[in-house]
Design a protein around this motif. Sequence first.
Motif, PDB file in Angstrom:
ATOM      1  N   ASP A  81      33.774  23.068  48.296  1.00  0.00           N
ATOM      2  CA  ASP A  81      33.155  23.112  46.971  1.00  0.00           C
ATOM      3  C   ASP A  81      31.816  22.366  46.936  1.00  0.00           C
ATOM      4  OD1 ASP A  81      33.545  24.271  44.411  1.00  0.00           O
ATOM      5  OD2 ASP A  81      34.112  22.336  43.559  1.00  0.00           O
ATOM      6  N   MET A  83      40.062  30.183  49.326  1.00  0.00           N
ATOM      7  CA  MET A  83      40.009  30.844  48.017  1.00  0.00           C
ATOM      8  C   MET A  83      40.829  30.056  46.988  1.00  0.00           C
ATOM      9  SD  MET A  83      38.213  33.714  48.381  1.00  0.00           S
ATOM     10  CE  MET A  83      38.783  34.854  47.148  1.00  0.00           C
ATOM     11  N   GLY A  91      34.288  26.719  43.537  1.00  0.00           N
ATOM     12  CA  GLY A  91      33.237  27.714  43.385  1.00  0.00           C
ATOM     13  C   GLY A  91      32.659  28.137  44.717  1.00  0.00           C
ATOM     14  N   ALA A  92      31.631  28.957  44.640  1.00  0.00           N
ATOM     15  CA  ALA A  92      30.949  29.471  45.824  1.00  0.00           C
ATOM     16  C   ALA A  92      30.151  28.359  46.504  1.00  0.00           C
ATOM     17  CB  ALA A  92      30.027  30.620  45.436  1.00  0.00           C
ATOM     18  N   MET A 123      34.032  31.188  49.295  1.00  0.00           N
ATOM     19  CA  MET A 123      33.378  32.201  48.470  1.00  0.00           C
ATOM     20  C   MET A 123      31.853  32.076  48.494  1.00  0.00           C
ATOM     21  SD  MET A 123      36.026  32.156  45.271  1.00  0.00           S
ATOM     22  CE  MET A 123      36.200  30.372  45.217  1.00  0.00           C
ATOM     23  N   ARG A 180      28.219  33.736  46.324  1.00  0.00           N
ATOM     24  CA  ARG A 180      27.785  34.327  45.061  1.00  0.00           C
ATOM     25  C   ARG A 180      26.483  35.076  45.268  1.00  0.00           C
ATOM     26  NH1 ARG A 180      26.533  30.018  40.659  1.00  0.00           N
ATOM     27  NH2 ARG A 180      24.335  30.426  40.690  1.00  0.00           N
ATOM     28  N   THR A 209      34.017  36.524  46.605  1.00  0.00           N
ATOM     29  CA  THR A 209      32.874  36.123  45.782  1.00  0.00           C
ATOM     30  C   THR A 209      33.346  35.387  44.532  1.00  0.00           C
ATOM     31  OG1 THR A 209      32.867  38.186  44.526  1.00  0.00           O
ATOM     32  CG2 THR A 209      31.498  38.109  46.520  1.00  0.00           C
ATOM     33  N   SER A 210      32.439  34.621  43.977  1.00  0.00           N
ATOM     34  CA  SER A 210      32.648  33.937  42.701  1.00  0.00           C
ATOM     35  C   SER A 210      31.284  33.794  42.039  1.00  0.00           C
ATOM     36  CB  SER A 210      33.264  32.553  42.908  1.00  0.00           C
ATOM     37  OG  SER A 210      33.292  31.839  41.679  1.00  0.00           O
ATOM     38  N   ILE A 259      30.652  31.467  40.064  1.00  0.00           N
ATOM     39  CA  ILE A 259      30.549  30.036  39.780  1.00  0.00           C
ATOM     40  C   ILE A 259      30.125  29.297  41.037  1.00  0.00           C
ATOM     41  CG2 ILE A 259      31.841  27.982  39.071  1.00  0.00           C
ATOM     42  CD1 ILE A 259      33.733  30.001  37.592  1.00  0.00           C
TER      43      ILE A 259
END
Length: 166
Positions: free
Chosen positions: A85, A110, A115-116, A139, A141, A158-159, A161
Amino acid sequence: TGYGGSSLGGGASSFGGGASSFGGASAMNTMGGGAMGGASGGKSTSDLADLRPNLVVTLDPSLHFYDYGGSPSFSGQIETLQAFDAPNFVSQVLNQPGQNKVLFIDGGGMNPGMGAVFDGAMATTALRNGWRGVIVHGMVRNAAQLKTQNFGVKALGTSPIKGKGA
């Protein structure tokens, strides 16, 4: 968080092909040589595993790394980074000269609430600094932007965030 060279001997590795787990179920270095497979004429992952089975690290076969970059096949010496993160830490590393390396980012997978750790701006920076690609255990983005760049990006998903960590 941590950053370091490959734990498999510092050779070059190659990743390619569609929604794959590194083009198969294993991630391994060549243990001292050029790029594997493809047009380079190097040895296949299977051949290398036969030569040095004690140095092979296999991935969980349930993990699927999807292509998000504009270059689905890429190769280079592996650098590893633990950045749960923590996209800012990833940015710091990618701001350094990449010397045609591939960065493997352990972004924590995941997990809910994370977040990404990689995005389109980082891909632009990495490409400018000579990195060949990234593999993200986590992830990313800005997937549409990533696809437009001639840079290798593989990730679990993907995210929208951005990760909150340093």
